[in-house]
Write a protein that holds these residues in place. Structure first.
Motif, PDB file in Angstrom:
ATOM      1  N   LEU A  17       0.830  -1.214   0.000  1.00  0.00           N
ATOM      2  CA  LEU A  17       0.000   0.000   0.000  1.00  0.00           C
ATOM      3  C   LEU A  17       0.861   1.259   0.000  1.00  0.00           C
ATOM      4  CD1 LEU A  17      -2.608  -1.036   2.732  1.00  0.00           C
ATOM      5  CD2 LEU A  17      -2.992  -0.941   0.288  1.00  0.00           C
TER       6      LEU A  17
ATOM      7  N   PRO B  72       3.209   4.027  -1.519  1.00  0.00           N
ATOM      8  CA  PRO B  72       3.719   4.589  -2.778  1.00  0.00           C
ATOM      9  C   PRO B  72       5.079   5.271  -2.638  1.00  0.00           C
ATOM     10  CG  PRO B  72       2.064   6.050  -1.849  1.00  0.00           C
ATOM     11  CD  PRO B  72       2.189   4.891  -0.899  1.00  0.00           C
ATOM     12  N   ASP B  73       5.525   5.521  -1.388  1.00  0.00           N
ATOM     13  CA  ASP B  73       6.812   6.215  -1.213  1.00  0.00           C
ATOM     14  C   ASP B  73       7.973   5.347  -1.683  1.00  0.00           C
ATOM     15  OD1 ASP B  73       5.733   8.485  -0.256  1.00  0.00           O
ATOM     16  OD2 ASP B  73       6.018   8.014   1.859  1.00  0.00           O
TER      17      ASP B  73
ATOM     18  N   PRO C 129      -0.148   1.426  -5.286  1.00  0.00           N
ATOM     19  CA  PRO C 129      -0.836   2.666  -4.952  1.00  0.00           C
ATOM     20  C   PRO C 129      -0.300   3.845  -5.778  1.00  0.00           C
ATOM     21  CG  PRO C 129       0.831   2.108  -3.335  1.00  0.00           C
ATOM     22  CD  PRO C 129       0.853   1.015  -4.352  1.00  0.00           C
ATOM     23  N   LEU C 130      -1.210   4.716  -6.138  1.00  0.00           N
ATOM     24  CA  LEU C 130      -0.905   5.895  -6.966  1.00  0.00           C
ATOM     25  C   LEU C 130      -0.173   5.531  -8.252  1.00  0.00           C
ATOM     26  CD1 LEU C 130       0.139   8.520  -4.256  1.00  0.00           C
ATOM     27  CD2 LEU C 130      -2.049   8.273  -5.406  1.00  0.00           C
TER      28      LEU C 130
END
Lengths: 449, 307
Positions: B148, B150-151, B254-255
């Motif tokens: 989960l 995105p970093d 994510p993203l």
């Protein structure tokens, strides 16, 4: 098998011998004519045809649907050949339909999901508007039509020549509801929240007074964002479906609310897919939001000896009351089908959504009955007496809204979903995230290049 | 002359079934996909666009980003799975007890369904009840959100995200056995005489590997490099299943930080019903694969030593 996606793409186009398109005679037509309405009094003879029906109801639900189809076949000249073609929620059915349309060989009728998907097939002239059959000799009277839950009919209507026209027909409808664990609410001393403000306060209280997780939630545009947007008087797209309006102050407030639950209050555990379901069923989580057909899945996931009475309530209300998102599927009739097959398909749909059958299907499947008269049927009354939760989604359906009616909305879901993720992960402010998504959405809605 | 012609006809007849399958399931679909890529094509064919779908791809940040992510994915998986695969092959080439069992264990992931593997690893990386966080917490680490997140792993805005890095880790785990087995077959084909001669000349351990084993393995290394690079460039199953259920579109969360090129094509084709645009993207990705394969060929084929 890493090459699989390219092979899939290529295999699909293999089947595409010719671009699809309906015969000129079956091109979508506009709203009903007065003559057609008048003709409703003299039904056309039932054609002796076999109609193909692709559906996405798997497992037990598929068997129960087959029981209804068998009952229809035993008493009608029209015969329905229903076949499961993959789950409609997992998009397998839709991909098969897309392939069948490319190959110029779709079934006579099939389940499709919401209005935006139906709008795509309508735009491609692949389906006929059901309005012409509703208004035809074997159609429905005004009173019969008025018996259907208005939001279900609205979900199946598209604006054609400035008039709302039935393009598809409802079958398996569900909607977002709030689930709660009454034992945790009791331990925290909170009552079932009725507004979004009360909901936020209830989550905080659960966090402060108990060791339970207040809420487990997989972000989605349909379960909280759109209902809150509608409940505040907003809308995702402009009335003429040409501009994104989800970045309105109401939209920003809705997303700010979700971001605050996660980042400020820290009352929400963000999950992926259906990962919220097990902890909730295990009694570790106070609240969850899902569709009303989740009841059996949650109950099955409860550990033996640690079950609880699963609570259900309508989604909390905003300034404009309680709003919710409609899920499930609608049925379309394909333009490639011969006119007598189209009529046969409609005769089946009309029968299947008559009060007796819609009650039977609702009680067998957990989807909502489609007609208001269902509430007065003996079977439904008896079932609702045993389990009053059956009435909750039906009563809340007055505030249910289907997916936006633009054929471009499936393309907009990606950027809008990303905006929600960006805001709840604190990567962007809600306003900036929604403005960015609106810019992309407007490019898509303008037709691009 | 007549006999030669008869032989040729017979040859073509023997080839016919395979040629027909290739023509029907590869060549014709590819031609038709190219035809589709020249049109605005959603549920049905719409207007002729010429090369405008391709032109738009060059300005589409999502597409270019997905190609960039694919390059990161390839760079982060192929060298690692090859290096570790070679290491495992060298170990398994020794006269170990239970060598057959180890070979089986390493190869087992490769013969397991990718979807099943991806689902199991999805549970392992589950932030709430996954084993990965349980292990991390016991060794005093902070729990992570894995798929989960995105970093970026190295910098918050640079790929790979923790989500993609997790998928890359599973990819390496999955293909490790394949690389090990192929390297192992390469090792067994190296003549004992060459090894013995080198040993008599005083070559040992590292020297033996650098000057004898590795150069003689170069045809195998080259083959694996090409196959693994092409495979990773078009990787889909593991990435798709491990990224699913995150709400945005139908591929790459994510993203969009796991939306590699194959997922971009899938998302545009099936979920956004942009059949023409997705076909153009598929062709563009195919072109990138050909270019990278050609570069690989140019750089490495001269270094291959066929003995």
């Amino acid at each position: 098998m890493r090459l699989r996606v390219l092979v899939t793409v290529f295999a699909l186009v293999l089947a595409a011998c010719a671009p699809s398109g309906p015969a000129a005679s079956s091109a979508p037509t506009a709203a009903p004519s007065a003559a057609a309405s008048a003709a409703a009094a003299t039904p056309a003879p039932e054609p002796a045809v076999t109609v193909t029906f692709w559906h996405g109801q798997s497992g037990v639900l598929g068997d129960r649907l087959k029981t209804l189809v068998d009952k229809f076949n035993a008493s009608h000249k029209v015969q329905v050949n229903a076949s499961f073609q993959g789950s409609y929620t997992g998009s397998e059915l839709q991909t098969k339909l897309l392939s069948a349309v490319q190959a110029g060989n779709p079934p006579d009728m099939a389940q499709l999901t919401g209005a935006s998907d139906v709008a795509q097939f309508y735009k491609a002239k692949a389906i006929v508007p059901i309005q012409q059959l509703v208004d035809g000799p074997n159609g429905l009277t005004k009173d019969q039509l008025a018996d259907f839950v208005p939001s279900f009919l609205d979900d199946n209507s598209l604006p054609i020549n400035g008039k709302s026209t039935l393009v598809s027909w409802p079958l398996s409808k569900s909607e977002s509801v709030m689930y709660y664990n009454p034992d945790i609410l009791k331990a925290a001393g909170v009552s079932v929240p009725k507004t979004w403000d009360e909901f936020r306060a209830a989550l905080k209280t659960v966090k402060e007074k108990t060791s339970f997780t207040p809420m487990a939630w997989t972000p989605s545009i349909f379960d909280m964002f759109l209902p809150q947007l509608y409940a505040a008087g907003g809308s995702p797209l402009s009335a003429d479906l040409t501009k994104a309006t989800f970045n309105s102050p109401e939209g920003v407030a809705a997303l700010q609310y979700e971001a605050d639950l996660v980042n400020v209050d820290k009352t929400v555990t963000v999950t992926k897919g259906f990962d919220w379901q097990d902890p909730f069923a295990q009694g570790k989580v106070a609240f969850a939001i899902s569709t009303n057909v989740s009841i059996p899945y949650i109950q099955q996931a409860m550990p033996k000896g640690k079950t609880f009475q699963l609570g259900m309530a309508p989604l909390p209300a905003g300034a404009k009351g309680s709003k919710t998102s409609l899920y499930g599927n609608n049925v379309v009739i394909f333009a490639k089908a011969a006119p007598d097959h189209q009529l046969g398909a409609w005769i089946f749909l009309k029968w299947l959504t008559d009060t007796d059958q819609t009650v039977a299907w609702s009680l067998a499947s957990g989807y909502m009955p489609l007609r208001t008269s269902a509430k007065n049927s003996t079977e439904f009354k008896a079932a609702a007496e045993k389990d009053p939760r059956l009435l909750i989604p039906l009563d809340a359906a007055t505030g249910a809204v289907g997916s936006p009616k633009s054929p471009d909305f499936p393309k907009i879901q990606g950027p809008l979903g990303d905006a929600i993720t960006a805001a709840i992960l604190g990567k962007s402010t809600p306003k900036a995230a929604l403005d960015d998504a609106a810019k992309k959405a407007n490019d898509i809605l303008s037709g691009g290049y | 002359m007549r006999r030669r012609r008869r032989e040729a006809i017979e040859g073509y007849l023997f080839l016919a079934p395979a040629l027909l399958i290739i023509a029907a399931f590869h060549v014709w679909p590819a031609i038709y996909a190219f035809y589709m890529s020249l049109y605005r094509w959603e549920v049905a064919q719409e207007g002729f666009l010429g090369l405008r779908n391709y032109q738009h791809l060059l300005q589409d940040g999502d597409f270019l980003g997905s190609v960039g992510l694919t390059v990161v994915y390839v760079a982060g998986t192929v060298p690692v799975e090859m290096a570790v695969g070679l290491g495992v092959a060298l170990l398994l080439h020794q006269r170990l007890r239970l060598r057959g069992v180890f070979r089986l264990l390493y190869f087992m992931p490769y013969v397991t369904s990718q979807v099943a593997v991806a689902l199991v690893w999805g549970w392992i990386f589950n932030p709430t009840y996954g084993v990965a966080n349980a292990i991390l917490e016991t060794v005093a680490g902070q729990p992570r959100t894995w798929l989960l997140q995105p970093d970026g792993v190295f910098s918050s805005d640079l790929p790979p995200s923790l989500a993609l890095a997790s998928i890359m880790f599973v990819t390496v785990w999955y293909y490790l056995g394949f690389h090990a087995v192929v390297f192992l077959s390469g090792l067994t084909s190296i003549s004992d005489e060459v090894i013995d001669a080198a040993r008599i000349d005083g070559a040992g351990g590292l020297r033996m590997f650098r000057d004898i084993t590795f150069p003689l393995l170069s045809p195998t290394t080259y083959f694996l490099l090409l196959v693994a690079t092409i495979g990773a460039m078009t990787s889909f199953n593991l990435v798709y299943v491990m990224s699913s259920g995150q709400g945005a579109g139908c591929g790459g969360g994510p993203l969009g930080t796991t939306r590699v090129a194959a997922l971009f094509v899938f998302d545009r084709f099936w979920c956004q019903t942009e059949l023409g645009y997705a076909s153009a993207a598929a062709f563009a990705v195919g072109f990138v694969v050909v270019v990278i394969t050609a570069i690989n060929n140019r750089i490495f084929s001269r270094r291959v030593f066929y003995g």
